[in-house]
Design an enzyme around this catalytic site. Structure first.
Site: not given
Length: 248
Positions: A66, A71, A116, A118, A164
């Site tokens: 990532y 993001h 993470f 969410n 989220n």
């Protein structure tokens, strides 16, 4: 490529390399009004007790896959602050990489939840509760599809806007939305691309250069917020960008 200490692979925004650490903007002989403003901006208690730190939280996903994706711009914003202010991000607390330091004479905490995206609220809720941080000193930094690329927007409160990570934080703060947030624009996906895939795309070289300017602006916004108050910081962020973009 140089890395932030403790940042596990995050890129160092080049405009931040030469930035000096922030100093208090009120000189020793300042007026009582200046001292009062400084006290308010840095979270001093009215009874002379210990100041509560500002908590700056950047949202993202842990792991090399990532790194450098849209993001994770919240993580990169935190890394930029940490590098410029000499804050080590090597501590793991409350399911987050955490660093503690000062801007001027004001205590700050920097955090990158490792839950993470969410489940970010699991980490943030624990930190806010444990350190008893007022919600107006909890600033969340995250990617926003609805803002043009590299544009910043600083708001005192609001909803999750479909994000989220923000949804999780609101849920873990007992549904309170009354905390500041720095939205970092990543633009809309091209054509009919799924937004879920778009946010995991890396940046082009040109995009990274633009993003570096945004991080530079975000760092200055944080310094103004801590030393002079949220309103001055919001004015700087929300009104200064149009002319800057045109003059590049």
């Amino acid at each position: 490529m140089r890395l932030f200490p403790g940042a596990s692979g995050s890129r160092l925004p080049s405009p931040l390399l030469s930035l000096p650490r922030a100093k208090p903007r009120c000189v020793p002989a300042a007026s009582s009004a200046c001292r009062a403003a400084s006290s308010s901006a840095t979270g001093a208690t009215s009874d002379g007790g210990a100041r509560k730190p500002w908590l700056f939280v950047g949202l993202g996903n842990p792991g090399k896959v990532y790194q450098g994706t849209r993001h994770n711009v919240g993580f990169e914003m935190i890394d930029a602050i940490a590098e410029a202010e000499g804050v080590s991000m090597s501590s793991m607390q409350f399911k987050a990489m955490v660093g503690k330091g000062r801007i001027g004479d004001a205590p700050i905490m920097l955090a990158k939840p490792q839950t993470f995206m969410n489940a970010s609220g699991e980490s943030v809720g624990q930190m806010v509760s444990y350190f008893k941080i007022p919600l107006n000193q909890v600033v969340v930094m995250y990617d926003d599809l609805d803002l043009p690329f590299a544009k910043l927007r600083l708001l005192p409160k609001g909803g999750h806007g479909g994000h989220n990570g923000m949804r999780s934080i609101i849920n873990h703060l007992k549904q309170s939305r009354d905390f500041p947030r720095l939205r970092i624009g990543i633009g809309r996906p091209p054509g009919k691309m799924d937004p879920a895939n778009f946010v995991l795309r890396p940046f082009t070289k040109k995009e990274q250069e633009e993003l570096d300017f945004a991080f530079h602006r975000g760092l200055e916004a944080v310094r103004i917020m801590v030393l002079e108050g949220f309103n001055k910081s919001a004015t700087y962020v929300n009104t200064a960008q149009s002319s800057e973009m045109l003059n590049r």
